[in-house]
Design a protein around this motif. Structure first.
Motif, PDB file in Angstrom:
ATOM      1  N   VAL A 369     -10.585 -15.592  -2.366  1.00  0.00           N
ATOM      2  CA  VAL A 369      -9.399 -15.812  -3.203  1.00  0.00           C
ATOM      3  C   VAL A 369      -8.353 -14.726  -2.947  1.00  0.00           C
ATOM      4  O   VAL A 369      -7.147 -15.014  -2.793  1.00  0.00           O
ATOM      5  CB  VAL A 369      -9.801 -15.833  -4.692  1.00  0.00           C
ATOM      6  CG1 VAL A 369      -8.557 -15.864  -5.581  1.00  0.00           C
ATOM      7  CG2 VAL A 369     -10.693 -17.034  -4.984  1.00  0.00           C
ATOM      8  N   LEU A 370      -8.794 -13.487  -2.885  1.00  0.00           N
ATOM      9  CA  LEU A 370      -7.866 -12.377  -2.666  1.00  0.00           C
ATOM     10  C   LEU A 370      -7.215 -12.440  -1.288  1.00  0.00           C
ATOM     11  O   LEU A 370      -6.013 -12.170  -1.139  1.00  0.00           O
ATOM     12  CB  LEU A 370      -8.599 -11.047  -2.839  1.00  0.00           C
ATOM     13  CG  LEU A 370      -9.072 -10.736  -4.265  1.00  0.00           C
ATOM     14  CD1 LEU A 370      -9.976  -9.503  -4.277  1.00  0.00           C
ATOM     15  CD2 LEU A 370      -7.886 -10.527  -5.196  1.00  0.00           C
ATOM     16  N   VAL A 371      -7.994 -12.806  -0.268  1.00  0.00           N
ATOM     17  CA  VAL A 371      -7.448 -12.908   1.094  1.00  0.00           C
ATOM     18  C   VAL A 371      -6.406 -14.009   1.163  1.00  0.00           C
ATOM     19  O   VAL A 371      -5.334 -13.843   1.747  1.00  0.00           O
ATOM     20  CB  VAL A 371      -8.583 -13.148   2.104  1.00  0.00           C
ATOM     21  CG1 VAL A 371      -8.028 -13.616   3.451  1.00  0.00           C
ATOM     22  CG2 VAL A 371      -9.383 -11.867   2.306  1.00  0.00           C
ATOM     23  N   ASP A 372      -6.727 -15.166   0.571  1.00  0.00           N
ATOM     24  CA  ASP A 372      -5.804 -16.304   0.651  1.00  0.00           C
ATOM     25  C   ASP A 372      -4.521 -16.068  -0.148  1.00  0.00           C
ATOM     26  O   ASP A 372      -3.472 -16.625   0.181  1.00  0.00           O
ATOM     27  CB  ASP A 372      -6.497 -17.577   0.163  1.00  0.00           C
ATOM     28  CG  ASP A 372      -7.495 -18.114   1.177  1.00  0.00           C
ATOM     29  OD1 ASP A 372      -7.458 -17.675   2.346  1.00  0.00           O
ATOM     30  OD2 ASP A 372      -8.321 -18.974   0.797  1.00  0.00           O
ATOM     31  N   HIS A 373      -4.571 -15.241  -1.198  1.00  0.00           N
ATOM     32  CA  HIS A 373      -3.399 -15.045  -2.052  1.00  0.00           C
ATOM     33  C   HIS A 373      -2.667 -13.720  -1.823  1.00  0.00           C
ATOM     34  O   HIS A 373      -1.461 -13.633  -2.054  1.00  0.00           O
ATOM     35  CB  HIS A 373      -3.795 -15.150  -3.526  1.00  0.00           C
ATOM     36  CG  HIS A 373      -4.131 -16.541  -3.968  1.00  0.00           C
ATOM     37  ND1 HIS A 373      -5.377 -17.108  -3.763  1.00  0.00           N
ATOM     38  CD2 HIS A 373      -3.393 -17.497  -4.581  1.00  0.00           C
ATOM     39  CE1 HIS A 373      -5.391 -18.346  -4.243  1.00  0.00           C
ATOM     40  NE2 HIS A 373      -4.198 -18.602  -4.752  1.00  0.00           N
ATOM     41  N   PHE A 374      -3.400 -12.695  -1.378  1.00  0.00           N
ATOM     42  CA  PHE A 374      -2.785 -11.372  -1.243  1.00  0.00           C
ATOM     43  C   PHE A 374      -2.943 -10.764   0.141  1.00  0.00           C
ATOM     44  O   PHE A 374      -2.512  -9.632   0.367  1.00  0.00           O
ATOM     45  CB  PHE A 374      -3.370 -10.405  -2.284  1.00  0.00           C
ATOM     46  CG  PHE A 374      -3.203 -10.866  -3.708  1.00  0.00           C
ATOM     47  CD1 PHE A 374      -1.981 -10.762  -4.349  1.00  0.00           C
ATOM     48  CD2 PHE A 374      -4.268 -11.428  -4.384  1.00  0.00           C
ATOM     49  CE1 PHE A 374      -1.829 -11.190  -5.657  1.00  0.00           C
ATOM     50  CE2 PHE A 374      -4.123 -11.867  -5.694  1.00  0.00           C
ATOM     51  CZ  PHE A 374      -2.898 -11.747  -6.333  1.00  0.00           C
ATOM     52  N   GLY A 375      -3.547 -11.483   1.044  1.00  0.00           N
ATOM     53  CA  GLY A 375      -3.772 -10.945   2.372  1.00  0.00           C
ATOM     54  C   GLY A 375      -5.075 -10.162   2.453  1.00  0.00           C
ATOM     55  O   GLY A 375      -5.766  -9.956   1.453  1.00  0.00           O
ATOM     56  N   ALA A 376      -5.397  -9.698   3.669  1.00  0.00           N
ATOM     57  CA  ALA A 376      -6.691  -9.065   3.907  1.00  0.00           C
ATOM     58  C   ALA A 376      -6.886  -7.781   3.103  1.00  0.00           C
ATOM     59  O   ALA A 376      -8.014  -7.411   2.767  1.00  0.00           O
ATOM     60  CB  ALA A 376      -6.856  -8.772   5.398  1.00  0.00           C
ATOM     61  N   THR A 377      -5.797  -7.069   2.767  1.00  0.00           N
ATOM     62  CA  THR A 377      -5.949  -5.821   2.018  1.00  0.00           C
ATOM     63  C   THR A 377      -6.410  -6.056   0.578  1.00  0.00           C
ATOM     64  O   THR A 377      -6.945  -5.145  -0.055  1.00  0.00           O
ATOM     65  CB  THR A 377      -4.625  -5.037   1.992  1.00  0.00           C
ATOM     66  OG1 THR A 377      -3.594  -5.874   1.459  1.00  0.00           O
ATOM     67  CG2 THR A 377      -4.245  -4.566   3.390  1.00  0.00           C
ATOM     68  N   GLY A 378      -6.221  -7.280   0.072  1.00  0.00           N
ATOM     69  CA  GLY A 378      -6.667  -7.574  -1.291  1.00  0.00           C
ATOM     70  C   GLY A 378      -8.169  -7.439  -1.432  1.00  0.00           C
ATOM     71  O   GLY A 378      -8.668  -6.813  -2.374  1.00  0.00           O
ATOM     72  N   ALA A 379      -8.925  -8.007  -0.483  1.00  0.00           N
ATOM     73  CA  ALA A 379     -10.379  -7.923  -0.532  1.00  0.00           C
ATOM     74  C   ALA A 379     -10.855  -6.491  -0.326  1.00  0.00           C
ATOM     75  O   ALA A 379     -11.802  -6.031  -0.976  1.00  0.00           O
ATOM     76  CB  ALA A 379     -10.996  -8.845   0.521  1.00  0.00           C
ATOM     77  N   THR A 380     -10.198  -5.777   0.573  1.00  0.00           N
ATOM     78  CA  THR A 380     -10.593  -4.395   0.838  1.00  0.00           C
ATOM     79  C   THR A 380     -10.325  -3.503  -0.373  1.00  0.00           C
ATOM     80  O   THR A 380     -11.111  -2.609  -0.698  1.00  0.00           O
ATOM     81  CB  THR A 380      -9.844  -3.854   2.065  1.00  0.00           C
ATOM     82  OG1 THR A 380      -9.990  -4.776   3.150  1.00  0.00           O
ATOM     83  CG2 THR A 380     -10.392  -2.505   2.489  1.00  0.00           C
ATOM     84  N   GLY A 381      -9.218  -3.745  -1.045  1.00  0.00           N
ATOM     85  CA  GLY A 381      -8.918  -2.981  -2.256  1.00  0.00           C
ATOM     86  C   GLY A 381      -9.932  -3.226  -3.350  1.00  0.00           C
ATOM     87  O   GLY A 381     -10.347  -2.292  -4.051  1.00  0.00           O
ATOM     88  N   TYR A 382     -10.353  -4.473  -3.497  1.00  0.00           N
ATOM     89  CA  TYR A 382     -11.389  -4.763  -4.484  1.00  0.00           C
ATOM     90  C   TYR A 382     -12.686  -4.048  -4.130  1.00  0.00           C
ATOM     91  O   TYR A 382     -13.400  -3.547  -5.012  1.00  0.00           O
ATOM     92  CB  TYR A 382     -11.632  -6.273  -4.581  1.00  0.00           C
ATOM     93  CG  TYR A 382     -12.852  -6.613  -5.413  1.00  0.00           C
ATOM     94  CD1 TYR A 382     -12.829  -6.451  -6.796  1.00  0.00           C
ATOM     95  CD2 TYR A 382     -14.028  -7.059  -4.820  1.00  0.00           C
ATOM     96  CE1 TYR A 382     -13.944  -6.742  -7.567  1.00  0.00           C
ATOM     97  CE2 TYR A 382     -15.147  -7.347  -5.575  1.00  0.00           C
ATOM     98  CZ  TYR A 382     -15.106  -7.188  -6.948  1.00  0.00           C
ATOM     99  OH  TYR A 382     -16.211  -7.462  -7.707  1.00  0.00           O
ATOM    100  N   CYS A 383     -12.999  -3.978  -2.843  1.00  0.00           N
ATOM    101  CA  CYS A 383     -14.194  -3.252  -2.399  1.00  0.00           C
ATOM    102  C   CYS A 383     -14.145  -1.808  -2.870  1.00  0.00           C
ATOM    103  O   CYS A 383     -15.141  -1.267  -3.386  1.00  0.00           O
ATOM    104  CB  CYS A 383     -14.318  -3.322  -0.876  1.00  0.00           C
ATOM    105  SG  CYS A 383     -15.657  -2.330  -0.194  1.00  0.00           S
ATOM    106  N   ALA A 384     -12.998  -1.158  -2.712  1.00  0.00           N
ATOM    107  CA  ALA A 384     -12.860   0.232  -3.121  1.00  0.00           C
ATOM    108  C   ALA A 384     -13.098   0.393  -4.622  1.00  0.00           C
ATOM    109  O   ALA A 384     -13.819   1.298  -5.066  1.00  0.00           O
ATOM    110  CB  ALA A 384     -11.477   0.754  -2.743  1.00  0.00           C
ATOM    111  N   LEU A 385     -12.501  -0.486  -5.428  1.00  0.00           N
ATOM    112  CA  LEU A 385     -12.621  -0.380  -6.880  1.00  0.00           C
ATOM    113  C   LEU A 385     -14.040  -0.675  -7.357  1.00  0.00           C
ATOM    114  O   LEU A 385     -14.581   0.029  -8.219  1.00  0.00           O
ATOM    115  CB  LEU A 385     -11.635  -1.332  -7.549  1.00  0.00           C
ATOM    116  CG  LEU A 385     -10.153  -1.013  -7.358  1.00  0.00           C
ATOM    117  CD1 LEU A 385      -9.290  -2.118  -7.965  1.00  0.00           C
ATOM    118  CD2 LEU A 385      -9.809   0.338  -7.986  1.00  0.00           C
TER     119      LEU A 385
END
Length: 405
Positions: A369-385
């Motif tokens: 969902v994050l990749v499709d809506h916010f780009g690849a950095t969305g998923a990576t940012g969630y990983c960090a949090l």
């Protein structure tokens, strides 16, 4: 379950005398190692082949990433219910069956003509993966005497390490060279080799006791067990939200070529190989400390990717350290879980595998969902949090989790 039945269920042999007198079945242990290698390799392949898979079958990267979700969801139920549904069968027959599913899954994936067929292939893999993992430790306990069990488990986990090192980079390289379907065909060949080895080496392993559902619910009432499971759900979901979509990130942010991505993923795998050893060293003093170490390092590397990932060297270094961080996590989590419930090692192993698969599924879904809506950095940012939150949960959960466990 009565106390006598519980005692029988947790013994690796028919009696302590049998355990002392048994000769180690090392050939069978190595056949399990090959099976683990094939299963983990197949599980990791979508991360390195996601882009060409999605393009070939005409779906988005996020949709193709749900092949990881399908495997994980099915593996949850396979891990929880394998011992119950197969309680009357010789355990070697069950192991052989799961390896057959590995072969069939890879063949079906190689021949798939759309997302539905590919998802069906990954469902078969989920059954084999969850069932095999839930039984692996208990099976090893019956193949070697107790004094040799640590060595046997280290051999089996070597298969995980080699799969971690090779699956992503080799999959990306061969996918570019031969096509992603050929990579799954090669995975089927690996599964066939594992099956041949298991047919030739596995002795008869009749079931020792009938499994029941009550044990699982009793374990869930233990606070320490719930803490480990919560940590798995948070940290592992964060990791797989980012890792499932690592190839799109490397293509879109630092804009790396396929060849360079293969090298970066190789660095990830090598980092994971050494992270296993680092995690094991920390576990000798405290399993929760190993989990905190891995989670904090994963959070730091994911944050570095979000902030500075457009640089080739930062991206490559962060991904390598990310692999190192993740390598420490399974060692810490599995050891921690066994130590908080040593009286029910087999049942708690099924719970742990199920929690891992829930985390993988939820991470892949949210990451998509994050990749499709916010780009690849969305998923990576969630990983960090998420990994940071998991580390803080363990560190501040109280009740002395930092003591040896």
């Amino acid at each position: 379950m009565s106390e006598s039945a519980t005692a029988v269920a947790t013994l690796p042999f028919d009696s302590p005398a049998d355990a002392d007198e048994q000769s180690p079945a090392w050939a069978a242990i190595f056949s399990l190692t090959l099976g683990v290698f094939g299963l983990v390799t197949a599980e990791f392949l979508p991360a390195s082949l996601l882009t060409p898979m999605a393009a070939d079958i005409g779906v988005s990267d996020g949709a193709a990433g749900q092949t990881v979700t399908a495997t994980a969801v099915v593996a949850i139920f396979a891990a929880l219910f394998t011992s119950i549904l197969t309680r009357g069968l010789d355990r070697r027959l069950v192991i052989w069956g799961f390896t057959v599913l590995l072969v069939l899954s890879n063949i079906l994936a190689a021949l798939s003509d759309g997302l539905a067929t590919l998802l069906a292939a990954r469902v078969l893999l989920g059954i084999g993966l969850g069932g095999f993992w839930s039984m692996m430790a208990a099976t090893a306990m019956r193949l070697v005497p107790e004094r040799a069990l640590p060595r046997a488990m280290s051999i089996i986990f070597t298969g995980v390490s080699f799969a971690t090192v090779s699956a992503a980079p080799v999959g990306a390289y061969l996918g570019d060279l031969l096509g992603w379907r050929s990579v799954f065909a090669i995975g089927a060949v690996v599964g066939i080799l594992a099956l041949i080895a298991q047919l030739a080496t596995m002795p008869r392993l009749p079931p020792l006791a009938a499994a029941q559902l009550g044990t699982l619910f009793a374990l869930l009432r233990r606070g320490n067990v719930r803490l480990v499971l919560a940590t798995v759900l948070i940290v592992i979901s964060g990791h797989f939200a980012g890792f499932t979509y690592v190839r799109p990130f490397l293509e879109q942010v630092p804009r790396l070529s396929v060849e360079t991505i293969s090298l970066v993923l190789l660095a990830y795998g090598i980092g994971g190989f050494f992270g296993n050893f680092a995690g094991a060293a920390i576990v000798e003093r405290s399993a929760p400390a190993a989990v905190i170490f891995g989670a904090l390092l994963a959070a730091a590397t994911a944050a570095a990717l979000v902030a500075f990932g457009s640089s080739l060297w930062v991206a490559a270094g962060a991904v390598a350290l990310w692999g190192f961080a993740f390598g420490a996590l399974p060692v810490g989590l599995q050891t921690w879980m066994v130590r908080v419930a040593p009286d029910q090692a087999e049942a708690v192993g099924g719970l742990l595998v199920a929690a891992f698969q829930v985390a993988i599924a939820s991470g892949a879904v949210l990451g998509g969902v994050l990749v499709d809506h916010f780009g690849a950095t969305g998923a990576t940012g969630y990983c960090a949090l998420a990994t940071l939150a998991g580390a803080l949960l363990v560190a501040f959960s109280g009740r002395g989790v930092m003591k040896p466990a």
